[in-house]
Design an enzyme around this catalytic site. Structure first.
Site, PDB file in Angstrom:
ATOM      1  N   GLU A 111     -22.312  -9.466   2.313  1.00 56.30           N
ATOM      2  CA  GLU A 111     -22.790  -8.246   2.960  1.00 56.30           C
ATOM      3  C   GLU A 111     -22.720  -7.067   2.002  1.00 56.30           C
ATOM      4  O   GLU A 111     -21.894  -7.028   1.089  1.00 56.30           O
ATOM      5  CB  GLU A 111     -21.947  -7.953   4.208  1.00 56.30           C
ATOM      6  CG  GLU A 111     -22.145  -8.961   5.323  1.00 56.30           C
ATOM      7  CD  GLU A 111     -21.233  -8.739   6.516  1.00 56.30           C
ATOM      8  OE1 GLU A 111     -21.674  -9.013   7.646  1.00 56.30           O
ATOM      9  OE2 GLU A 111     -20.079  -8.309   6.326  1.00 56.30           O
ATOM     10  N   CYS A 124     -22.024   0.171  -0.927  1.00 53.78           N
ATOM     11  CA  CYS A 124     -20.837  -0.663  -1.074  1.00 53.78           C
ATOM     12  C   CYS A 124     -21.305  -2.098  -1.245  1.00 53.78           C
ATOM     13  O   CYS A 124     -21.965  -2.654  -0.359  1.00 53.78           O
ATOM     14  CB  CYS A 124     -19.948  -0.523   0.160  1.00 53.78           C
ATOM     15  SG  CYS A 124     -18.478  -1.568   0.128  1.00 53.78           S
ATOM     16  N   CYS A 131     -13.168 -13.843  -0.300  1.00 57.77           N
ATOM     17  CA  CYS A 131     -12.131 -13.222  -1.119  1.00 57.77           C
ATOM     18  C   CYS A 131     -10.890 -14.097  -1.066  1.00 57.77           C
ATOM     19  O   CYS A 131     -10.521 -14.598  -0.002  1.00 57.77           O
ATOM     20  CB  CYS A 131     -11.809 -11.817  -0.606  1.00 57.77           C
ATOM     21  SG  CYS A 131     -10.554 -10.950  -1.588  1.00 57.77           S
ATOM     22  N   CYS A 135      -5.163 -10.805   2.036  1.00 57.92           N
ATOM     23  CA  CYS A 135      -4.508  -9.698   2.740  1.00 57.92           C
ATOM     24  C   CYS A 135      -4.681  -9.898   4.238  1.00 57.92           C
ATOM     25  O   CYS A 135      -5.826 -10.015   4.719  1.00 57.92           O
ATOM     26  CB  CYS A 135      -5.105  -8.366   2.295  1.00 57.92           C
ATOM     27  SG  CYS A 135      -4.945  -8.062   0.513  1.00 57.92           S
ATOM     28  N   CYS A 138      -7.248  -7.856   6.601  1.00 56.00           N
ATOM     29  CA  CYS A 138      -8.630  -7.709   6.134  1.00 56.00           C
ATOM     30  C   CYS A 138      -9.465  -8.911   6.553  1.00 56.00           C
ATOM     31  O   CYS A 138      -9.095 -10.057   6.288  1.00 56.00           O
ATOM     32  CB  CYS A 138      -8.636  -7.566   4.615  1.00 56.00           C
ATOM     33  SG  CYS A 138     -10.281  -7.520   3.874  1.00 56.00           S
ATOM     34  N   SER A 220     -12.980  -1.313  -7.360  1.00 55.20           N
ATOM     35  CA  SER A 220     -11.755  -1.432  -6.584  1.00 55.20           C
ATOM     36  C   SER A 220     -11.006  -2.709  -6.948  1.00 55.20           C
ATOM     37  O   SER A 220     -11.621  -3.722  -7.300  1.00 55.20           O
ATOM     38  CB  SER A 220     -12.092  -1.434  -5.092  1.00 55.20           C
ATOM     39  OG  SER A 220     -10.931  -1.624  -4.303  1.00 55.20           O
ATOM     40  N   SER A 243      -6.132  -0.598  -4.274  1.00 52.04           N
ATOM     41  CA  SER A 243      -5.767  -0.796  -2.874  1.00 52.04           C
ATOM     42  C   SER A 243      -4.266  -1.045  -2.805  1.00 52.04           C
ATOM     43  O   SER A 243      -3.802  -2.176  -2.953  1.00 52.04           O
ATOM     44  CB  SER A 243      -6.548  -1.984  -2.290  1.00 52.04           C
ATOM     45  OG  SER A 243      -7.935  -1.719  -2.296  1.00 52.04           O
ATOM     46  N   LEU A 244      -3.502   0.014  -2.587  1.00 57.28           N
ATOM     47  CA  LEU A 244      -2.047  -0.079  -2.663  1.00 57.28           C
ATOM     48  C   LEU A 244      -1.444  -0.485  -1.311  1.00 57.28           C
ATOM     49  O   LEU A 244      -0.734  -1.468  -1.207  1.00 57.28           O
ATOM     50  CB  LEU A 244      -1.470   1.249  -3.136  1.00 57.28           C
ATOM     51  CG  LEU A 244      -0.024   1.211  -3.600  1.00 57.28           C
ATOM     52  CD1 LEU A 244       0.130   0.374  -4.866  1.00 57.28           C
ATOM     53  CD2 LEU A 244       0.505   2.631  -3.839  1.00 57.28           C
ATOM     54  N   HIS A 245      -1.681   0.334  -0.293  1.00 57.10           N
ATOM     55  CA  HIS A 245      -1.300   0.049   1.102  1.00 57.10           C
ATOM     56  C   HIS A 245       0.189   0.104   1.382  1.00 57.10           C
ATOM     57  O   HIS A 245       0.588   0.134   2.551  1.00 57.10           O
ATOM     58  CB  HIS A 245      -1.855  -1.297   1.572  1.00 57.10           C
ATOM     59  CG  HIS A 245      -3.325  -1.465   1.395  1.00 57.10           C
ATOM     60  ND1 HIS A 245      -4.229  -0.493   1.774  1.00 57.10           N
ATOM     61  CD2 HIS A 245      -4.057  -2.466   0.838  1.00 57.10           C
ATOM     62  CE1 HIS A 245      -5.446  -0.895   1.479  1.00 57.10           C
ATOM     63  NE2 HIS A 245      -5.380  -2.082   0.899  1.00 57.10           N
ATOM     64  N   CYS A 365     -14.342  -0.403   5.918  1.00 59.31           N
ATOM     65  CA  CYS A 365     -13.409  -1.042   4.993  1.00 59.31           C
ATOM     66  C   CYS A 365     -12.605  -2.125   5.704  1.00 59.31           C
ATOM     67  O   CYS A 365     -12.039  -1.898   6.768  1.00 59.31           O
ATOM     68  CB  CYS A 365     -12.448  -0.005   4.415  1.00 59.31           C
ATOM     69  SG  CYS A 365     -13.242   1.164   3.317  1.00 59.31           S
TER      70      CYS A 365
END
Length: 378
Positions: A111, A124, A131, A135, A138, A220, A243-245, A365
């Site tokens: 996508e 984007c 992936c 995570c 996600c 990213s 992408s720390l989070h 996101c």
């Protein structure tokens, strides 16, 4: 350092899949010349093809009137195979957000999301099918990694969006694609070679590329340190987004499994080195999750960790979590979001709550999952 090191980290479980057909967009300038001369054509034909593809966004070889008619079919078959095919298109935000589901040559689906704002239009894009980062909050991470995308498959997303903006297919009339972010499906550092080749074409001036400023391109990563360090040496002023989070290793180990390989200190050290090498402020992406990482102590620790490296080297983007179906992770309370921002601002850190464009079409996101939508609902 080449792709091999990244694949060892990122793609150890990815399925064996065939490569996408080689496309004109996959070729360097020298390779394009070699391809056309191998067909018995003069060298200048490669530049003409680049003008059609990058300069005009055109892949309909039958319309290339500067080429002999009897050559067009052969050129189309050899250099312009179909790499992505639109399956569905969903519209949100009064026509300003467009999410497209694409079918690739092997039936895989990815996508991309095109978002128009008053002063820019941002695409984007995806760089992998699925992936492998895992995570848990996600949707894309739940898919697992199928395969890397080719440079041509990545660039085709950009070409189509550029044409859509030019031709007024997005609400607001004709315009120009100005920004590209590698924040769609996949970990860009896991497909480093193809991603960097695509970036160089995106920012090269026509007819050698799409002419989008490198400063308007964002790559990213969840924190793949070798990739960050290699990117810093490329001489490209692209923006790095991490992408720390979470600012603590205990919590980040749970939220971002890659943290067990490259911990927060290694990631932040590499990110700060990237800032020093490029002069570009690093974006810190931080998905706010209710009761998990959104409390005052989390914001205070984040501010302390970032300020350890000095002032004004990062911009934090707290992102209201976009919940995925069946997940225990949910969005923060508005008052907790405000407090989180206030703590960062009080500590002197630039921070802006991210706009959650496309959440109603699973285009925000963390929501991209390449689901096959019922076209009757679009």
């Amino acid at each position: 350092m080449g792709d091999t090191g990244f694949r060892e980290v990122l793609s150890h479980a990815h399925a064996a899949r065939g490569k996408a057909p080689r496309h004109f967009a996959d070729m360097t300038d020298d390779e394009a010349v070699e391809a056309v001369t191998g067909m018995g054509l003069p060298r200048f034909r490669a530049r003409q093809l680049a003008s059609h593809y990058y300069g005009h966004g055109d892949v309909d070889v039958e319309s290339f009137t500067d080429f002999p008619r009897d050559l067009r079919g052969r050129i189309a078959e050899t250099l312009f195979p179909v790499l992505i095919d639109e399956v569905t298109r969903q519209i949100a935000d009064e026509g300003m957000t467009v999410k497209t589901l694409w079918r690739l040559f092997d039936g895989s689906r990815i996508e991309s999301v095109l978002m128009r704002y008053p002063r820019r239009a941002t695409l984007c894009i995806s760089s992998q099918v699925g992936c492998g980062m895992g995570c848990p909050f996600c949707a894309t991470g739940h898919l697992g990694l199928t395969r890397n995308m080719s440079t041509g498959e990545i660039l085709e997303q950009v070409r189509v969006a550029s044409c859509a903006m030019r031709d007024g297919e997005v609400a607001g009339g004709p315009g120009r694609l100005s920004n590209v972010v590698f924040m769609g499906m996949g970990e860009p550092m896991g497909n480093y070679r193809s991603v960097l080749a695509a970036v160089r074409r995106i920012c090269a001036p026509a007819p050698g590329g799409f002419g989008i400023s490198a400063r308007n391109i964002t790559i990213s990563t969840v924190g793949v340190v070798p990739g960050i360090r290699k990117l810093a040496s490329e001489g490209l002023p692209v923006r790095l987004a991490v992408s720390l989070h979470a600012a603590s290793d205990v919590l980040r180990d749970e939220l971002v499994p890659m943290n067990r390989r490259f911990d927060t200190t290694q990631v932040l050290d590499a990110a700060h080195d990237y800032y020093e090498a490029t002069g570009r402020r690093v974006s810190i992406e931080y998905a706010l999750m209710r009761g998990i990482n959104d409390q005052a102590e989390h914001a205070t620790l984040l501010a302390k960790r970032l300020n350890h490296y000095g002032d004004d080297w990062v911009h934090v983007n707290p992102i209201p979590l976009n919940p995925i179906e069946g997940s225990r992770w949910t969005a923060s309370k508005p008052e907790d979001e405000r407090r989180f921002l206030d703590i960062l601002h009080h500590a002197g850190i630039a921070a802006t709550l991210r706009d959650t464009r496309g959440s109603d079409i699973d285009g925000a996101c963390g929501q991209l999952a390449a689901k096959m939508e019922d076209s009757s609902t679009l």
